[in-house]
Each structure stands twice: as C-alpha cells, then as structure tokens.
Design a protein around this motif. Sequence first.
Motif, short mmCIF file in Angstrom:
data_model
loop_
_atom_site.label_atom_id
_atom_site.label_comp_id
_atom_site.label_asym_id
_atom_site.label_seq_id
_atom_site.Cartn_x
_atom_site.Cartn_y
_atom_site.Cartn_z
N VAL A 1 25.35 31.73 5.71
CA VAL A 1 26.18 30.54 5.51
C VAL A 1 27.57 30.82 6.09
CG1 VAL A 1 27.30 29.09 3.77
CG2 VAL A 1 24.91 29.76 3.49
N TRP A 2 28.11 29.85 6.80
CA TRP A 2 29.47 29.95 7.33
C TRP A 2 30.34 28.94 6.58
CZ3 TRP A 2 31.05 27.72 12.73
CH2 TRP A 2 32.42 27.94 12.94
N ILE A 3 31.36 29.45 5.92
CA ILE A 3 32.28 28.61 5.14
C ILE A 3 33.65 28.65 5.81
CG2 ILE A 3 33.39 28.31 2.90
CD1 ILE A 3 30.86 29.64 1.68
N GLY A 4 34.14 27.49 6.22
CA GLY A 4 35.43 27.39 6.90
C GLY A 4 36.59 27.65 5.96
N ALA A 5 37.78 27.71 6.55
CA ALA A 5 39.00 28.01 5.78
C ALA A 5 39.31 26.93 4.75
CB ALA A 5 40.18 28.15 6.74
N ASN A 6 39.91 27.36 3.65
CA ASN A 6 40.42 26.46 2.61
C ASN A 6 39.34 25.60 1.95
OD1 ASN A 6 43.25 27.20 3.04
ND2 ASN A 6 42.98 26.16 5.00
N VAL A 7 38.16 26.13 1.81
CA VAL A 7 37.06 25.43 1.16
C VAL A 7 37.05 25.78 -0.33
CG1 VAL A 7 34.52 25.33 0.98
CG2 VAL A 7 35.63 25.23 3.22
N THR A 8 36.74 24.79 -1.16
CA THR A 8 36.56 25.01 -2.59
C THR A 8 35.11 24.70 -2.94
OG1 THR A 8 38.86 24.44 -3.09
CG2 THR A 8 37.28 24.29 -4.90
N ILE A 9 34.46 25.65 -3.63
CA ILE A 9 33.07 25.48 -4.05
C ILE A 9 33.06 25.52 -5.57
CG2 ILE A 9 30.73 26.41 -3.95
CD1 ILE A 9 31.64 27.76 -1.27
N LEU B 1 33.15 21.28 -2.21
CA LEU B 1 31.73 21.12 -2.52
C LEU B 1 31.54 20.87 -4.00
CD1 LEU B 1 31.72 22.74 0.25
CD2 LEU B 1 29.35 23.09 -0.34
N THR B 2 30.99 19.69 -4.31
CA THR B 2 30.74 19.31 -5.69
C THR B 2 29.24 19.21 -5.98
OG1 THR B 2 30.82 16.97 -5.11
CG2 THR B 2 32.90 18.01 -5.80
N SER C 1 22.30 22.63 7.27
CA SER C 1 23.04 21.38 7.44
C SER C 1 24.51 21.70 7.60
CB SER C 1 22.81 20.45 6.25
OG SER C 1 23.27 21.03 5.06
N ILE C 2 25.24 20.75 8.15
CA ILE C 2 26.68 20.87 8.33
C ILE C 2 27.33 19.84 7.42
CG2 ILE C 2 28.60 20.67 9.96
CD1 ILE C 2 26.55 21.41 12.18
N CYS C 3 28.20 20.31 6.53
CA CYS C 3 28.86 19.43 5.55
C CYS C 3 30.37 19.52 5.71
CB CYS C 3 28.46 19.81 4.14
SG CYS C 3 26.74 19.48 3.77
N VAL C 4 31.04 18.37 5.55
CA VAL C 4 32.50 18.31 5.67
C VAL C 4 33.06 17.30 4.69
CG1 VAL C 4 32.47 18.94 8.12
CG2 VAL C 4 32.43 16.55 7.47
N GLY C 5 34.34 17.45 4.36
CA GLY C 5 35.05 16.42 3.61
C GLY C 5 35.34 16.73 2.17
N VAL C 6 36.01 15.74 1.53
CA VAL C 6 36.39 15.82 0.13
C VAL C 6 35.98 14.52 -0.54
CG1 VAL C 6 38.30 16.09 -1.49
CG2 VAL C 6 38.37 17.27 0.72
N ILE D 1 29.93 24.90 6.38
CA ILE D 1 30.84 24.06 5.59
C ILE D 1 32.17 23.97 6.32
CG2 ILE D 1 31.90 23.71 3.34
CD1 ILE D 1 28.73 23.86 3.37
N GLY D 2 32.58 22.75 6.66
CA GLY D 2 33.80 22.54 7.42
C GLY D 2 35.05 22.88 6.64
N ALA D 3 36.08 23.31 7.37
CA ALA D 3 37.35 23.70 6.78
C ALA D 3 37.92 22.58 5.90
CB ALA D 3 38.35 24.04 7.88
N GLY D 4 38.48 22.98 4.77
CA GLY D 4 39.14 22.04 3.86
C GLY D 4 38.21 21.25 2.97
#
Length: 168
Positions: free
Chosen positions: A89-97, A115-116, A123-128, A109-112
């Motif tokens: 798994v690749w987790i971008g910068a400033n991610v909260t899980i 994950l809720t 898969s590629i996931c991004v956003g808040v 997982i895209g930066a910033g």
Amino acid sequence: MGKKVRIYKGVSIFDGVSIGDYSYVNAGSIVRSGKIGRYCSIAYNCVIGAGEHPLDRFSTSSRFYRKNKLKHHLKWKEIHSPPIIEDDVWIGANVTILQGVRIGQGAVIGAGSVLTRDVEPYSICVGVPARKLKDRQVKEEHQVFIENDWNLMSESEIYHKLGPSLFR
C-alpha cells in the motif's frame, strides 16, 4: 518490526503496532495503533489509528475518563479496532487513517486524504473523506505475480522471478 523496515526521524510508533518486511514510515508520522503489511510506503506526516474520545459522556475531555488528581479512573477503551494496512500500500503525505479502517493490498491513498471506511485492493482513493477514484491498472505480465502472493516473497525472490519484466 519486520526485516529491512525503515522508520525515519520524528516518527512516533506506539506499543502493539506491527510493521511488515520492507516497509517504511516517513518523517513526522504517528502510528498510534494498527498493523502495516509488507512493502508499504507511508509518506510524511501521516496519522494512523489515532486515539478517540468518548462521545456518549457529558464531556469528551480526557480529564473525565483517565486517571486525574482526584484518583478517579473512569474506564473507556480508546482503541476499539486498530486499522489494518495490507501489503504493498502506498499512502501519500498528510493522510489520516481512522480506527477500524482496512486498506486492501496494492491500494494507493492520495495526499491529504482522510480514510473513514475500508478501501478495496488495488484501488486509488482520494479526498476528505476519501472516496474511490479508480482502480490501479497493473500490467498484464505482472498479474500472475499478484495472483501468486508475490508480497510474501523476499526482494531477491521477486527480482529473480520477475527479471527484466519488473522494469517494463
């Protein structure tokens, strides 16, 4: 900690966390709880499995559910379900899980992102909050390795079996 795990400067890792072989956690990250698989790449300033506060009490302040000067200790289990990050798994910068989240093998997982909820493999996931953007497109010649648990192999086994196709 697995083999050849790299933990960079300024990373906080709490008791009970496990990190698989060949993974790294970059500077400024906090891993409060959870399991990180093999070959994972975790960028700068990520927060994984942060503690929570009770929402069913009159106050969310830890003064009312931790030991305090009055010697009272109101029990509340802070870590209810540590996150699980599967292999590669690749987790971008400033991610909260958040707690209770499972990230499937090969996901990005895209930066910033925050994950809720669970993330499907590859898969590629991004956003808040994070949402699925698309599936990763894995080269056809590499598909056989995915299907045969390449993630359980050592680096040398992977290089030996993939050979030149690794770099195409």
